[in-house]
Enzyme design. Structure first.
Site, PDB file in Angstrom:
ATOM      1  N   CYS A   1       0.827  -1.199   0.000  1.00 55.07           N
ATOM      2  CA  CYS A   1       0.000   0.000   0.000  1.00 55.07           C
ATOM      3  C   CYS A   1       0.866   1.255   0.000  1.00 55.07           C
ATOM      4  O   CYS A   1       1.995   1.251   0.457  1.00 55.07           O
ATOM      5  CB  CYS A   1      -0.872   0.039   1.244  1.00 55.07           C
ATOM      6  SG  CYS A   1      -1.806  -1.451   1.520  1.00 55.07           S
TER       7      CYS A   1
ATOM      8  N   ARG B   1       4.549   0.665  -6.592  1.00 55.32           N
ATOM      9  CA  ARG B   1       4.667  -0.254  -5.459  1.00 55.32           C
ATOM     10  C   ARG B   1       3.698  -1.437  -5.570  1.00 55.32           C
ATOM     11  O   ARG B   1       3.856  -2.425  -4.867  1.00 55.32           O
ATOM     12  CB  ARG B   1       4.384   0.506  -4.160  1.00 55.32           C
ATOM     13  CG  ARG B   1       5.369   1.623  -3.897  1.00 55.32           C
ATOM     14  CD  ARG B   1       4.894   2.463  -2.751  1.00 55.32           C
ATOM     15  NE  ARG B   1       4.835   1.681  -1.540  1.00 55.32           N
ATOM     16  CZ  ARG B   1       5.782   1.659  -0.615  1.00 55.32           C
ATOM     17  NH1 ARG B   1       6.859   2.383  -0.779  1.00 55.32           N
ATOM     18  NH2 ARG B   1       5.653   0.937   0.463  1.00 55.32           N
TER      19      ARG B   1
ATOM     20  N   TRP C   1      -3.202  -2.572  -1.360  1.00 55.93           N
ATOM     21  CA  TRP C   1      -2.846  -3.933  -1.778  1.00 55.93           C
ATOM     22  C   TRP C   1      -3.553  -4.838  -0.769  1.00 55.93           C
ATOM     23  O   TRP C   1      -3.161  -4.916   0.386  1.00 55.93           O
ATOM     24  CB  TRP C   1      -1.325  -4.099  -1.719  1.00 55.93           C
ATOM     25  CG  TRP C   1      -0.800  -5.368  -2.322  1.00 55.93           C
ATOM     26  CD1 TRP C   1      -0.485  -5.594  -3.633  1.00 55.93           C
ATOM     27  CD2 TRP C   1      -0.467  -6.580  -1.621  1.00 55.93           C
ATOM     28  NE1 TRP C   1       0.007  -6.872  -3.791  1.00 55.93           N
ATOM     29  CE2 TRP C   1       0.027  -7.499  -2.577  1.00 55.93           C
ATOM     30  CE3 TRP C   1      -0.546  -6.989  -0.292  1.00 55.93           C
ATOM     31  CZ2 TRP C   1       0.446  -8.784  -2.245  1.00 55.93           C
ATOM     32  CZ3 TRP C   1      -0.129  -8.278   0.038  1.00 55.93           C
ATOM     33  CH2 TRP C   1       0.349  -9.157  -0.929  1.00 55.93           C
TER      34      TRP C   1
ATOM     35  N   ASN D   1      -1.317   1.597   6.131  1.00 50.94           N
ATOM     36  CA  ASN D   1      -0.496   0.496   5.595  1.00 50.94           C
ATOM     37  C   ASN D   1      -0.182  -0.438   6.744  1.00 50.94           C
ATOM     38  O   ASN D   1       0.127   0.039   7.834  1.00 50.94           O
ATOM     39  CB  ASN D   1       0.852   1.004   5.072  1.00 50.94           C
ATOM     40  CG  ASN D   1       0.718   1.778   3.790  1.00 50.94           C
ATOM     41  OD1 ASN D   1      -0.365   1.874   3.233  1.00 50.94           O
ATOM     42  ND2 ASN D   1       1.813   2.347   3.336  1.00 50.94           N
TER      43      ASN D   1
ATOM     44  N   GLU E   1      18.064 -15.988 -10.673  1.00 46.89           N
ATOM     45  CA  GLU E   1      17.514 -14.655 -10.919  1.00 46.89           C
ATOM     46  C   GLU E   1      16.838 -14.593 -12.296  1.00 46.89           C
ATOM     47  O   GLU E   1      15.777 -13.977 -12.456  1.00 46.89           O
ATOM     48  CB  GLU E   1      18.642 -13.616 -10.805  1.00 46.89           C
ATOM     49  CG  GLU E   1      18.259 -12.181 -11.116  1.00 46.89           C
ATOM     50  CD  GLU E   1      17.139 -11.619 -10.229  1.00 46.89           C
ATOM     51  OE1 GLU E   1      16.775 -12.250  -9.216  1.00 46.89           O
ATOM     52  OE2 GLU E   1      16.618 -10.546 -10.585  1.00 46.89           O
TER      53      GLU E   1
ATOM     54  N   LYS F   1      12.972 -13.550 -12.810  1.00 47.53           N
ATOM     55  CA  LYS F   1      12.549 -12.444 -13.676  1.00 47.53           C
ATOM     56  C   LYS F   1      11.468 -12.913 -14.646  1.00 47.53           C
ATOM     57  O   LYS F   1      10.465 -12.237 -14.850  1.00 47.53           O
ATOM     58  CB  LYS F   1      13.721 -11.878 -14.494  1.00 47.53           C
ATOM     59  CG  LYS F   1      14.685 -10.981 -13.796  1.00 47.53           C
ATOM     60  CD  LYS F   1      14.160  -9.628 -13.393  1.00 47.53           C
ATOM     61  CE  LYS F   1      13.501  -9.656 -12.051  1.00 47.53           C
ATOM     62  NZ  LYS F   1      14.286  -9.523 -10.872  1.00 47.53           N
TER      63      LYS F   1
ATOM     64  N   GLU G   1       8.120 -13.492 -12.828  1.00 45.16           N
ATOM     65  CA  GLU G   1       7.483 -12.245 -12.393  1.00 45.16           C
ATOM     66  C   GLU G   1       6.849 -11.496 -13.548  1.00 45.16           C
ATOM     67  O   GLU G   1       5.761 -10.945 -13.424  1.00 45.16           O
ATOM     68  CB  GLU G   1       8.536 -11.298 -11.779  1.00 45.16           C
ATOM     69  CG  GLU G   1       9.030 -11.678 -10.429  1.00 45.16           C
ATOM     70  CD  GLU G   1       9.977 -10.621  -9.885  1.00 45.16           C
ATOM     71  OE1 GLU G   1      11.016 -10.361 -10.511  1.00 45.16           O
ATOM     72  OE2 GLU G   1       9.678 -10.050  -8.833  1.00 45.16           O
TER      73      GLU G   1
ATOM     74  N   HIS H   1      19.546 -35.354 -11.493  1.00 47.41           N
ATOM     75  CA  HIS H   1      19.091 -35.908 -10.205  1.00 47.41           C
ATOM     76  C   HIS H   1      17.593 -35.697 -10.002  1.00 47.41           C
ATOM     77  O   HIS H   1      17.113 -35.766  -8.880  1.00 47.41           O
ATOM     78  CB  HIS H   1      19.882 -35.277  -9.055  1.00 47.41           C
ATOM     79  CG  HIS H   1      21.343 -35.563  -9.133  1.00 47.41           C
ATOM     80  ND1 HIS H   1      21.873 -36.815  -8.905  1.00 47.41           N
ATOM     81  CD2 HIS H   1      22.395 -34.774  -9.476  1.00 47.41           C
ATOM     82  CE1 HIS H   1      23.191 -36.781  -9.070  1.00 47.41           C
ATOM     83  NE2 HIS H   1      23.525 -35.550  -9.422  1.00 47.41           N
TER      84      HIS H   1
HETATM   85  O1  M6R Z   1      13.460  -4.117  -1.582  1.00 45.85           O
HETATM   86  P1  M6R Z   1      14.054  -5.473  -1.399  1.00 45.85           P
HETATM   87  O2  M6R Z   1      15.346  -5.622  -2.145  1.00 45.85           O
HETATM   88  O3  M6R Z   1      14.235  -5.837   0.040  1.00 45.85           O
HETATM   89  O4  M6R Z   1      13.020  -6.469  -2.011  1.00 45.85           O
HETATM   90  C1  M6R Z   1      13.180  -7.852  -1.903  1.00 45.85           C
HETATM   91  C2  M6R Z   1      12.229  -8.588  -2.826  1.00 45.85           C
HETATM   92  O5  M6R Z   1      10.906  -8.359  -2.449  1.00 45.85           O
HETATM   93  C3  M6R Z   1      12.427  -8.173  -4.283  1.00 45.85           C
HETATM   94  O6  M6R Z   1      13.738  -8.375  -4.690  1.00 45.85           O
HETATM   95  C4  M6R Z   1      11.472  -8.943  -5.204  1.00 45.85           C
HETATM   96  O7  M6R Z   1      11.853 -10.285  -5.257  1.00 45.85           O
HETATM   97  C5  M6R Z   1      11.450  -8.298  -6.578  1.00 45.85           C
HETATM   98  N1  M6R Z   1      10.131  -8.349  -7.108  1.00 45.85           N
HETATM   99  C6  M6R Z   1      12.377  -8.912  -7.532  1.00 45.85           C
HETATM  100  O8  M6R Z   1      12.235  -8.499  -8.844  1.00 45.85           O
END
Ligand code: M6R
Length: 613
Positions: free
Chosen positions: A2, A27, A75, A101, A486, A490, A493, A509
């Site tokens: 939020c 956000r 949110w 929030n 990573e 990506k 997401e 395995h």
């Molecule tokens: O702000 P932060 O680096 O602490 O955030 C951690 C994760 O929430 C953040 O990296 C999240 O995985 C992202 N969506 C990655 O793209």
């Protein structure tokens, strides 16, 4: 999660609140609302969906000219996504409106108590109980100040909150309070803005103060005062924001994610600026308050983080153990905080967080400090809660990252961690010549990244061929394993497609059972010493029908003969190779997401800064 905004000043609050909410959009949220105090009454307006829908509603039928108001992007946690659950929430009788929030954990007993006192509830939220609890305390002790009423109310509350409260009784102030959810006050000229994120105030003022946990601020148009919830004293520190106006604009890019991918040469440059020793054989960090002797006496490192930042830490482990020979543990912050992990003496703890507000990471930090360990931070957001709570730390200086999928913040974390590996190595066993080679590789990194970004069109064409496939596996060995993780994150997401990552040799395995013609395997084959083994692993999945994309810096092998696609990147020092290898994966995820019609900057269900557990 939020977002919160509050405005008090001389201008019409409507426009400023909507503008502020737009700056908080990145956000992640599902509904939005504002409440304005106009001619002695509070007028709320809410809607499900995007802030521009709310802006349209304001334009068409909400012409209140009040100069004080609050706003919120929600949110959902308690109650579905609907107008009735959107904030701000009003108390019975409309004396108070609140945007919140966080989560009020004991909202049910408080609700039961208020129902007994004849309060009615119209939403499913935990927030509405706060609005009525505030009214209850006001009705009980009408002589109290606004801030005192909020204080009395919050004394009954368990959970987390960042709140702004508007009142038709106290017409010239907004009260804000926080516990584990960020809030800052932007100090203007005859106007003040309260927000959960500096992005919402940077346009109006650079001078801010961050509220600390347990602080309650009464904010008027030309002054403010702060009291505390308990006995503690107020600890106010003024900060100057280092963001430029326009950092949040897209320029010529279609999305923030693509813009941020292309900003990496400069964000990496900024992570390194002024951080090499004069003899160019090591790195240095002014923010880390450790002498060389203290650096030497560290016997173990522990890194805690979440999501992408966790992957950066995992990479840090490979590099620090390889170059500095210090054992490194990496833990998900959310696990560490409840695990009661046995820690060895002389362990130095690092928490890594782009936003500096991730609640799990903050809790891990607090747990490590409680146990008496020194905790350092690596954060991008100057003045954030984590930055202020650590003993000392390193700022990333990556600039504002708006895309929910972290890109430039990740490579800037990798750069800093690689520099830390160099620093720890140089106070131990790394010789001067090797140190210089390492520094040279780091210094030339921005140029190398620019070269890799030129592959964007090729990667877009590859994405075009495979974006319809159902399963993507990312495979890498050693320092390429965190990068594979990573890459998979990506893609998940941004495109909502099933993607996983494994250390390459782990395939046989178990995961190899997943391989079929529906699978695309993306191999990171950029380490010389691993090439033969990786080639055999490629043959194994190829034989089972998978499509293979290889990312490599080797130009001797005829990759084209046995791989479907070959992405060639420059050969670099092993200490920076993981950073260079990340870029094609970010571009690949971006183009697949785009081709699948996804909302790149605001992926479903995700929030940029995760401030609930
Ligand atoms: O702000 P932060 O680096 O602490 O955030 C951690 C994760 O929430 C953040 O990296 C999240 O995985 C992202 N969506 C990655 O793209």
């Amino acid at each position: 999660m939020c977002g919160i905004i509050g405005y008090i000043g001389q201008k019409k609050a409507n426009g400023i609140l909507i503008e502020g909410l737009k700056r908080l959009e990145y956000r992640g949220y599902d509904s939005a609302g504002i409440a304005i105090l106009d001619q002695g009454e509070i007028f709320p307006l809410k809607c499900v969906g995007k802030v521009h829908e709310l802006a349209k509603k304001v334009q068409s039928h909400f012409q209140h000219s009040g100069t004080i108001g609050i706003g919120h992007t929600r949110w959902a946690t308690h109650g579905n996504v609907s107008e009735k659950n959107a904030h701000p929430h009003l108390s019975n009788g409309n004396n108070f409106a609140i945007a919140h929030n966080g989560i009020i954990e004991n909202y049910l007993p408080i609700k039961a108590f208020l129902i007994e006192k004849n309060y009615k509830f119209y939403s499913d939220t935990d927030t509405e109980i706060l609005a009525n609890l505030i009214d209850y305390h006001y009705q009980k002790e009408k002589y109290l100040s606004f801030a005192e009423i909020i204080r009395k109310s919050l004394l009954h509350v368990e959970g987390t909150y960042g709140i702004v409260v508007l009142s038709k009784i106290f017409k010239d102030e907004i009260v804000a309070a926080r516990k584990s959810s960020p809030l800052l006050i932007g100090l203007g000229n005859g106007e003040n803005i309260i927000a959960s994120d500096a992005a919402a105030v940077a346009r109006y003022t650079k001078r801010v103060i961050y509220l600390n946990d347990g602080e309650i601020a009464s904010v008027c148009s030309d002054n403010f005062s702060v009291i505390t919830l308990g006995e503690g004293s107020v600890d106010m520190v003024y900060h100057e924001l280092d963001w430029e106006i326009g950092d949040e604009d897209l320029g010529d890019f279609p999305t923030h994610m693509l813009k941020e991918i292309f900003e990496q040469p400069s964000s990496i440059e900024n992570a390194m600026r002024g951080r090499f020793t004069e003899d160019a054989s090591s790195s240095k960090f002014g923010g880390l308050s450790l002498t060389p002797q203290e650096f030497r006496s560290v016997e173990r490192l522990l890194f805690c983080a979440c999501g992408t930042a966790y992957h950066a830490c995992l990479e840090g482990k490979y590099l620090i153990e390889k170059y500095a020979r210090i054992p490194v543990d990496v833990e998900y912050a959310s696990e560490f905080r409840y695990r009661n992990a046995p820690l060895q003496r002389n362990t130095l703890v690092f928490v890594v967080s782009q936003s500096g507000e991730t609640i799990d990471t903050l809790a891990a930090l607090q747990e490590a400090k409680r146990k008496g360990y020194p905790v350092m931070g690596i954060t991008n957001a100057v003045g954030s809660t984590i930055a202020r709570a650590t003993d000392s730390g390193i700022y990333q200086h990556a600039g504002l990252e708006i895309g929910v999928a972290s890109t430039k913040a990740f490579t800037s974390q990798l750069t800093i961690l690689s520099m830390l590996a160099l620093l720890f190595a140089r106070v131990r066993d790394m010789d001067d010549f090797s140190g210089r080679q390492y520094v040279y590789a780091l210094k030339t990194l921005p140029k190398t990244i620019k070269e890799v970004l030129k592959l964007s069109e090729q990667i877009s064409a590859i994405a075009e061929k495979y974006y319809g496939q159902g399963r993507f596996l990312f495979l890498g060995r050693q320092t390429m394993y965190p990068i594979a993780l990573e890459g998979a994150l990506k893609l998940k997401e941004i495109s909502y497609v099933h993607a996983e990552a494994f250390p390459t040799a782990e395939m046989k395995h178990g995961p190899i059972a997943l391989i079929s013609e529906e699978s695309v395997c993306i191999f990171l084959a950029t380490q010389k010493e691993m090439l033969d083994k990786t080639m055999s692993n490629i043959q194994e999945v190829k034989a089972r029908g998978a499509k293979v994309i290889v990312i490599t810096s080797n130009t001797q092998i005829a990759w084209e003969v046995f791989c479907n696609e070959v992405i060639k990147i420059p050969e670099t020092h092993p200490g920076v190779n993981p950073i260079v290898s990340t870029i094609p994966l970010q571009l690949f995820a971006y183009y697949v997401g785009l081709l699948r019609g996804c909302d790149i900057d605001r992926p479903r269900n995700l929030a940029k800064s995760v401030t609930v557990e």
